[in-house]
Design an enzyme around this catalytic site. Sequence first.
Site, PDB file in Angstrom:
ATOM      1  N   TYR A 146       0.819  -1.207   0.000  1.00 52.86           N
ATOM      2  CA  TYR A 146       0.000   0.000   0.000  1.00 52.86           C
ATOM      3  C   TYR A 146       0.856   1.263   0.000  1.00 52.86           C
ATOM      4  O   TYR A 146       0.467   2.271  -0.580  1.00 52.86           O
ATOM      5  CB  TYR A 146      -0.898   0.032   1.248  1.00 52.86           C
ATOM      6  CG  TYR A 146      -2.163  -0.772   1.124  1.00 52.86           C
ATOM      7  CD1 TYR A 146      -2.128  -2.137   0.896  1.00 52.86           C
ATOM      8  CD2 TYR A 146      -3.404  -0.169   1.245  1.00 52.86           C
ATOM      9  CE1 TYR A 146      -3.296  -2.872   0.800  1.00 52.86           C
ATOM     10  CE2 TYR A 146      -4.573  -0.892   1.155  1.00 52.86           C
ATOM     11  CZ  TYR A 146      -4.514  -2.244   0.929  1.00 52.86           C
ATOM     12  OH  TYR A 146      -5.670  -2.972   0.835  1.00 52.86           O
ATOM     13  N   LYS A 196       3.828 -15.684   3.879  1.00 51.83           N
ATOM     14  CA  LYS A 196       4.029 -16.381   2.597  1.00 51.83           C
ATOM     15  C   LYS A 196       5.540 -16.501   2.385  1.00 51.83           C
ATOM     16  O   LYS A 196       6.092 -16.042   1.377  1.00 51.83           O
ATOM     17  CB  LYS A 196       3.345 -15.568   1.478  1.00 51.83           C
ATOM     18  CG  LYS A 196       3.336 -16.226   0.109  1.00 51.83           C
ATOM     19  CD  LYS A 196       2.320 -17.340  -0.031  1.00 51.83           C
ATOM     20  CE  LYS A 196       2.464 -18.009  -1.392  1.00 51.83           C
ATOM     21  NZ  LYS A 196       1.616 -19.205  -1.526  1.00 51.83           N
ATOM     22  N   ASP A 228      -2.390 -18.492   1.984  1.00 52.73           N
ATOM     23  CA  ASP A 228      -3.384 -19.172   1.140  1.00 52.73           C
ATOM     24  C   ASP A 228      -4.065 -20.291   1.916  1.00 52.73           C
ATOM     25  O   ASP A 228      -5.290 -20.483   1.853  1.00 52.73           O
ATOM     26  CB  ASP A 228      -2.759 -19.672  -0.176  1.00 52.73           C
ATOM     27  CG  ASP A 228      -1.425 -20.371  -0.003  1.00 52.73           C
ATOM     28  OD1 ASP A 228      -0.868 -20.366   1.121  1.00 52.73           O
ATOM     29  OD2 ASP A 228      -0.920 -20.944  -0.993  1.00 52.73           O
ATOM     30  N   ASP A 252      -5.957  -7.167   4.338  1.00 53.96           N
ATOM     31  CA  ASP A 252      -7.089  -6.607   3.586  1.00 53.96           C
ATOM     32  C   ASP A 252      -7.949  -7.747   3.045  1.00 53.96           C
ATOM     33  O   ASP A 252      -9.170  -7.761   3.199  1.00 53.96           O
ATOM     34  CB  ASP A 252      -6.570  -5.731   2.439  1.00 53.96           C
ATOM     35  CG  ASP A 252      -7.715  -5.148   1.641  1.00 53.96           C
ATOM     36  OD1 ASP A 252      -8.684  -4.684   2.260  1.00 53.96           O
ATOM     37  OD2 ASP A 252      -7.651  -5.176   0.396  1.00 53.96           O
ATOM     38  N   ASP A 256     -11.694  -9.423   4.613  1.00 51.00           N
ATOM     39  CA  ASP A 256     -12.936  -9.473   3.833  1.00 51.00           C
ATOM     40  C   ASP A 256     -13.483 -10.895   3.793  1.00 51.00           C
ATOM     41  O   ASP A 256     -14.693 -11.122   3.854  1.00 51.00           O
ATOM     42  CB  ASP A 256     -12.711  -8.995   2.389  1.00 51.00           C
ATOM     43  CG  ASP A 256     -13.090  -7.528   2.212  1.00 51.00           C
ATOM     44  OD1 ASP A 256     -12.788  -6.740   3.125  1.00 51.00           O
ATOM     45  OD2 ASP A 256     -13.672  -7.182   1.169  1.00 51.00           O
TER      46      ASP A 256
HETATM   47  C1  IPM Z   1     -10.165  -1.760   4.059  1.00 54.92           C
HETATM   48  C2  IPM Z   1     -10.495  -1.204   2.710  1.00 54.92           C
HETATM   49  C3  IPM Z   1      -9.398  -0.243   2.290  1.00 54.92           C
HETATM   50  C4  IPM Z   1      -8.103  -1.048   2.219  1.00 54.92           C
HETATM   51  C5  IPM Z   1      -9.667   0.471   0.953  1.00 54.92           C
HETATM   52  C6  IPM Z   1     -10.959   1.258   1.018  1.00 54.92           C
HETATM   53  C7  IPM Z   1      -8.521   1.340   0.539  1.00 54.92           C
HETATM   54  O1  IPM Z   1     -10.688  -2.219   1.782  1.00 54.92           O
HETATM   55  O2  IPM Z   1     -10.021  -0.963   5.011  1.00 54.92           O
HETATM   56  O3  IPM Z   1     -10.031  -2.988   4.171  1.00 54.92           O
HETATM   57  O4  IPM Z   1      -7.809  -1.661   1.203  1.00 54.92           O
HETATM   58  O5  IPM Z   1      -7.371  -1.028   3.215  1.00 54.92           O
HETATM   59 MG    MG Z   2     -10.570  -4.125   2.612  1.00 55.90          MG
END
Ligand code: IPM
Ligand code: MG
Length: 370
Positions: A146, A196, A228, A252, A256
């Site tokens: 990032y 990894k 993974d 990230d 999710d």
């Molecule tokens: C998160 C989001 C952010 C990230 C985006 C909105 C930049 O997906 O906080 O997980 O990738 O960190």
């Molecule tokens: Mg995210």
Amino acid sequence: MTNYKIALLAGDGIGPEVMKEAVKVLELVQQRNDVTFELMPALFGASAYFDCGNPFPDETIAICDQADAILKGTIGLSHEESKNIPIELQPERGALLPLRKRYNTYANFRPVYLPKELIHFSPLKPEIIGDGIDIIMVRELVGGLYFGHKEMGITDEGLRYVHETLEYDEDQIRRVLHEAFKLAMLRKKVLHNIHKSNVLKSSVLWNEVLEEVAVEYPEVEVLHQLVDSAATQLCLNPAQFDVMVMENMFGDILSDQAGGILGSLGLMPSACIGPDKAYYEPSHGSAPDIAGQNIANPYSMIGSVAMMLENSFDMKEEANNVWNAMKGVFGDGFSTPDLSKPDSGVTMISTDAFGDKVVEKLRNMPRVSQ
Ligand code: IPM
Ligand code: MG
């Protein structure tokens, strides 16, 4: 009476709707406790860009600088709408990452929490969920891909190329690992290190530093897992995890996925902690497809308030009351249309009705002794 200044960055999409419910909770918390909150709303994200040409305006920076804590809603536009904003000023690159960088919020805590009142949301089979899910992911938040060197250009052969580097120094790795070990000490004393190292040198360094840090926490059992494989195991047997720590991009993606096993990212609040300041945000996006419809669940937003009460204001008991109030509303069989299908047996209510019910439950909880 302690006074805390809170910057409120409602943001885009469903951000303002869920922020409104968070504010209701904060207003009640100050009535019930020996604190006052000075709420300082500020523009942030695409809405700020359209208002003044800057997704993270100077006035917002000044407000955040003064604040004791920052509560952020959601930012971002649909893929199509994003094209109306220059790449560098899109809310993720132009506001969120600069916010993280400015306050150096290196440790991102994302609870993956599915108590029995919420079990019906999960797509996993009951025998896999068992009594529920209770994991905390600790994601490094200001390093890695990032924030590494980025370059786009044309090669001598005329081909478009991109370089994007995954950068860490040992101090960046060490400080987030300490946070994860400290958390593991407070919980089950088991830490899953997600990496990894069979491919990435960054993971080799990460693991070297981990061995050094681990010496300071001899009671914590460290279990190493490739990222993974961790993704598979999260679906097959989430109960094996308690605290998981990982670098930025892994976090990230895996967080999710964690939202997926809960049933929705709408069930994932988060805390982003830096050396001097912290900000709190739902892990979900701005959901432009449902914005303005009063159907988004405010759980992640209100859960972020609970995390703020605990981490920034040392109000753990009241934070627990907020969690219990939300669980109570789900436990009474209520939900919102973004989380539940019409025939799922729950009583469907709107965003603000959900917030009102949380407030009602919280009002009826015993006050915390001062
Ligand atoms: C998160 C989001 C952010 C990230 C985006 C909105 C930049 O997906 O906080 O997980 O990738 O960190
Ligand atoms: Mg995210």
